[in-house]
Structures are given as C-alpha cells and as structure tokens.
Write an enzyme that holds these catalytic residues in place. Structure first.
Site, mmCIF file in Angstrom:
data_model
loop_
_atom_site.group_PDB
_atom_site.id
_atom_site.type_symbol
_atom_site.label_atom_id
_atom_site.label_comp_id
_atom_site.label_asym_id
_atom_site.label_seq_id
_atom_site.Cartn_x
_atom_site.Cartn_y
_atom_site.Cartn_z
ATOM 1 N N GLU A 1 0.745 -1.146 -0.162
ATOM 2 C CA GLU A 1 -0.037 -0.121 -0.154
ATOM 3 C C GLU A 1 0.790 1.247 -0.023
ATOM 4 O O GLU A 1 1.931 1.185 0.599
ATOM 5 C CB GLU A 1 -0.868 -0.044 1.382
ATOM 6 N N CYS B 1 3.493 8.389 0.960
ATOM 7 C CA CYS B 1 3.897 7.422 2.192
ATOM 8 C C CYS B 1 3.990 6.084 1.453
ATOM 9 O O CYS B 1 3.096 5.438 0.929
ATOM 10 C CB CYS B 1 2.691 7.286 3.338
ATOM 11 N N CYS C 1 4.848 -7.108 7.832
ATOM 12 C CA CYS C 1 5.890 -6.617 8.853
ATOM 13 C C CYS C 1 6.299 -7.789 9.773
ATOM 14 O O CYS C 1 4.955 -8.187 10.283
ATOM 15 C CB CYS C 1 5.568 -5.305 9.281
ATOM 16 N N CYS D 1 3.703 -4.625 16.439
ATOM 17 C CA CYS D 1 2.859 -3.948 17.083
ATOM 18 C C CYS D 1 1.536 -4.158 17.195
ATOM 19 O O CYS D 1 0.966 -4.274 16.180
ATOM 20 C CB CYS D 1 3.119 -2.597 16.611
ATOM 21 N N CYS E 1 -1.306 -2.284 14.957
ATOM 22 C CA CYS E 1 -0.977 -2.003 13.779
ATOM 23 C C CYS E 1 -1.635 -3.298 12.848
ATOM 24 O O CYS E 1 -1.167 -4.520 13.143
ATOM 25 C CB CYS E 1 0.493 -1.776 13.488
ATOM 26 N N SER F 1 8.638 5.847 16.419
ATOM 27 C CA SER F 1 7.685 5.414 16.953
ATOM 28 C C SER F 1 7.808 5.091 18.525
ATOM 29 O O SER F 1 8.169 3.770 18.895
ATOM 30 C CB SER F 1 6.931 4.095 16.257
ATOM 31 N N HIS G 1 5.506 5.799 21.612
ATOM 32 C CA HIS G 1 3.981 5.477 21.775
ATOM 33 C C HIS G 1 3.980 5.090 23.288
ATOM 34 O O HIS G 1 2.866 4.739 23.656
ATOM 35 C CB HIS G 1 3.816 4.157 21.192
ATOM 36 N N ASN H 1 -5.547 4.720 14.908
ATOM 37 C CA ASN H 1 -6.720 4.331 14.016
ATOM 38 C C ASN H 1 -7.129 2.719 14.384
ATOM 39 O O ASN H 1 -6.328 1.907 14.774
ATOM 40 C CB ASN H 1 -6.108 4.099 12.540
ATOM 41 N N CYS I 1 -2.097 2.520 7.299
ATOM 42 C CA CYS I 1 -1.381 1.361 6.548
ATOM 43 C C CYS I 1 -2.003 -0.136 6.961
ATOM 44 O O CYS I 1 -2.216 -0.553 8.033
ATOM 45 C CB CYS I 1 0.046 1.346 6.663
HETATM 46 N N1 SAH Z 1 7.707 0.570 11.108
HETATM 47 C C1 SAH Z 1 7.901 1.741 11.156
HETATM 48 C C2 SAH Z 1 7.129 2.439 9.892
HETATM 49 C C3 SAH Z 1 5.683 2.004 9.736
HETATM 50 S S1 SAH Z 1 4.251 2.353 10.704
HETATM 51 C C4 SAH Z 1 7.552 2.141 12.350
HETATM 52 O O1 SAH Z 1 7.077 1.390 13.385
HETATM 53 O O2 SAH Z 1 7.726 3.545 12.909
HETATM 54 C C5 SAH Z 1 4.054 4.046 10.687
HETATM 55 C C6 SAH Z 1 3.747 4.864 12.024
HETATM 56 O O3 SAH Z 1 2.148 4.451 12.178
HETATM 57 C C7 SAH Z 1 4.364 4.224 13.090
HETATM 58 O O4 SAH Z 1 4.377 5.285 13.975
HETATM 59 C C8 SAH Z 1 3.477 3.156 13.717
HETATM 60 O O5 SAH Z 1 3.317 2.759 15.054
HETATM 61 C C9 SAH Z 1 2.114 3.861 13.275
HETATM 62 N N2 SAH Z 1 0.860 3.157 13.417
HETATM 63 C C10 SAH Z 1 0.777 1.710 13.043
HETATM 64 N N3 SAH Z 1 -0.527 1.381 12.981
HETATM 65 C C11 SAH Z 1 -1.490 2.425 13.602
HETATM 66 C C12 SAH Z 1 -2.479 2.772 14.148
HETATM 67 N N4 SAH Z 1 -3.761 1.687 13.752
HETATM 68 N N5 SAH Z 1 -3.109 4.017 14.262
HETATM 69 C C13 SAH Z 1 -2.200 4.820 14.548
HETATM 70 N N6 SAH Z 1 -0.738 4.678 13.996
HETATM 71 C C14 SAH Z 1 -0.340 3.476 13.789
#
Ligand code: SAH
Length: 350
Positions: free
Chosen positions: A93, A106, A113, A117, A120, A215, A217, A291, A334
C-alpha cells in the site's frame, strides 16, 4: 539467463552494466535519465536509443513495477490510497497526500511486517519479504504518472519496518535523491522506525539530512512492551540513548510518534513521564489518534484526553502536533487495504 532489475542500479552500476554489454559510456546517462527522470516503463519508450540497443536491454533487464490494483480517493481531502500489485503478485500500500507545500507519498518498505506492534494492521500476518529499492521507487513513479504530478516529499511510513530492510532502503534514498534522476531533497524524506537501535546508529553514521521519526508510543517499558514487542529487545533507555546520540551527531530534530490508545498510554501521568524522559533531546512530538483496526481491539483516545496530553507536553516546552487525519473515509492508515484484499482473495480461492 535471468533478467536483472534495471531500476535498482545506481548510475555507476548502470554504467558498468552497459560497458559489459559493449556499449559506449554516454549511453548510461541516456538510459538513467529515461529510467529515473522520465520514469518510462518500457525500453521501446527510450526513443533516442538505437532499436538494437533497446532490444538488447529488453533481453537482459526488467522493470520493477507497482501496478494499481485498487485506488481509493478520499472525497474529503483527495488523499489517494493505492493497493499496488508487484511483479510476483504480492500487494503493498501507498498513500498520496496533498499539502500546501506539494505532494507527499507514504511508501511501504516490506510486504507485511514482522515487528508485531499490537495496534498495527500491517503486521497481523507477519512479513512476506523485503521490497527491492526499485519497488520502493516504483510506488513513487507510478503515483506521479497516474496523477500527472511531481511528488516532492516521501515518508517511509507505510507497511514494513524500513530499518529491517536497511540496504534496500538506503539504496532507494540514494536513487531518489540523485540529481540525475528525481533529485528529491534529502530534507524532504522522512523515515520512521519502531526502534531498531543498532540500525539507528548505522543510519546516524551515514549522517543524512533526512528526518528520523521514532515510534515511541509510551513513556515507560511497562506500557511500551505491551504495545510493541521490539521493546523487549531494545528498551526505552537504549532507544533514547541512541536518539540523543543521533541528534547530537546529525543536528537533526527527531520526530517522536505517539499513537494515543484509550486507557493504555493517554493519561496525564504518561504525559508527565514522557516529558521527563525526553528532556534535552532535540525533538518534536507527534500525537496520533490511533486508527482503530478491528482485529487489534485498540480504541482511540478521546479528543479531550489528547488535548490534555498535548497541553502538558507543550507546557514543558515541547513542540507538539496532533496528526491531522487525511483520507479518514478511505481508511488511509497502512495495512488495512492489503489485508482485506488478501483475505478476499483467499476466500475466492477456497
Ligand atoms: N515500522 C515503522 C514504520 C511503519 S508504521 C514504524 O514502526 O515506525 C508508521 C507509523 O504508524 C508508526 O508510528 C506506527 O506505529 C503507526 N501506526 C501503525 N498502526 C497504527 C494505527 N492503527 N493507528 C495509528 N498509528 C499507527
């Protein structure tokens, strides 16, 4: 003989390739321009090359591609979300966004992946494979052609962990910033990582002027480990030590990403703890209302909790932004589109 991936070669490598085919040096400049400035998708479009050479190239090389399989356009803000199909049938995507300063895309760095997380969607089925540098480029090139635009900014924040595909991502960055091709400014590139500490040092040593997003969090290991398995390997102290060194060395501000999850990491106490831990790091904090992905069970923090959190950080002197949501009607975060498509394809097959 197996064909080679022509879009992944640097200029010098392409020059060698052409020399090995018995061609004159200047041909490399022509071919490279067609590939990376004009972004053609077929050797026959390289009209200033003799037909024989075009045929020779076609026998020896292939074009990496990202074909739009689905395209969702937001009716709210014209954000475009692509589901791209790669040559081997895998899906990734990308999201194209329009800002006042121009277009930003993006891009994904892996199919799936493996970081796990909890909030995600990209990681729910693990990783399938790394993308090649040419497949990362193809996302940019296809989106440009499809919309007849020039994209000025790239964020490596799509599916995948860019630092887990370090070499291909670095090659992508050197190709897209090459003045003989797209000539994108290094300052217009952002790379987001979940915190692979040794790779942050490796990136630091390259001393690039890109923006590193981390990231984070959570303000402590107890919470972060429940959200991000990577924290068990590289904890917050190790991560923040690397971040301090990174900003010290590169003089570039780090952007800390903080996804706000209701009842998990959004209390005023968390904000205060975060403010203490980040003290002295040249940084920016980006709060992201999480999200909601059905399978993860994570709920988004309320607007008032996000505001209160942001206030505490600002009052401690931090620059804080709350991520503006683009494409909220097309599920622009994503992983979700690929997941639904792959699920449907599986349903169709069985
Ligand atoms: N792997 C990398 C980049 C991809 S994710 C990383 O972890 O940074 C890009 C960003 O979106 C990261 O900050 C990730 O934690 C966040 N992300 C992933 N799923 C999400 C969700 N459901 N809601 C909000 N942010 C999210």
């Amino acid at each position: 003989m197996e064909k080679k991936d022509i879009l992944s070669f640097t200029f010098d490598e392409l020059q060698n390739e052409l020399e090995n085919l018995g061609e004159k040096k200047f041909r490399a400049s022509q071919v490279y321009k067609w590939l990376h400035a004009d972004t053609v998708t077929d050797f026959d479009m390289m009209t200033n090359l003799p037909k024989q050479l075009r045929e020779k190239l076609d026998e020896n090389y292939y074009f990496a591609s990202a074909e739009p399989e689905k395209k969702l356009i937001s009716s709210i803000d014209s954000t475009v979300k692509y589901l791209f199909r790669l040559r081997d049938g895998e899906y990734i995507e990308s999201v194209l966004m329009k800002y006042k300063y121009g277009y930003s895309i993006c891009v994904s760095s892996q199919v799936g992946c493996k970081m796990g997380c909890k909030f995600c969607a990209s990681t729910l089925n693990g990783v399938v494979r790394n993308l090649t540098s040419s497949e990362i480029l193809a996302q940019v090139y296809t989106a440009q052609r499809d919309n007849n635009i020039k994209i000025s900014h790239v964020v490596l924040m799509g599916m995948g962990e860019p630092l887990d595909n370090f070499d291909n991502v670095m090659r992508f960055i050197s190709l897209i910033t090459d003045e003989k091709g797209q000539d994108m400014s290094m300052r217009h590139i952002s790379l987001s990582t979940c915190g692979l500490v040794p790779k942050i040092y490796e990136l630091m040593n390259k001393n690039l002027q890109l923006t590193l997003s981390v990231s984070l969090h959570a303000p402590n290991d107890e919470i972060r480990s429940t959200m991000m398995p990577v924290n068990k390997k590289y904890n917050i102290s190790a991560l923040l030590k690397a971040c301090r060194e990174y900003t010290g060395f590169t003089h570039r501000r780090i952007s800390f990403e903080y996804a706000m999850v209701k009842g998990v990491n959004d209390s005023p106490a968390c904000a205060e703890e975060l403010a203490k831990r980040l003290k002295g790091i040249l940084c920016h904090i980006n709060l992201i209302p999480v999200n909601e992905v059905k399978e993860t069970g994570c709920k988004r923090s309320s607007k008032s909790d996000i505001n209160a959190f942001s206030q505490i950080l600002s009052s401690c002197g931090y620059t804080v932004t709350v991520r503006r949501e683009l494409g909220s009607d097309i599920n622009a975060s994503c992983g979700q589109l690929r997941r639904n498509t792959v699920k449907n394809l599986i349903k169709e097959v069985t």
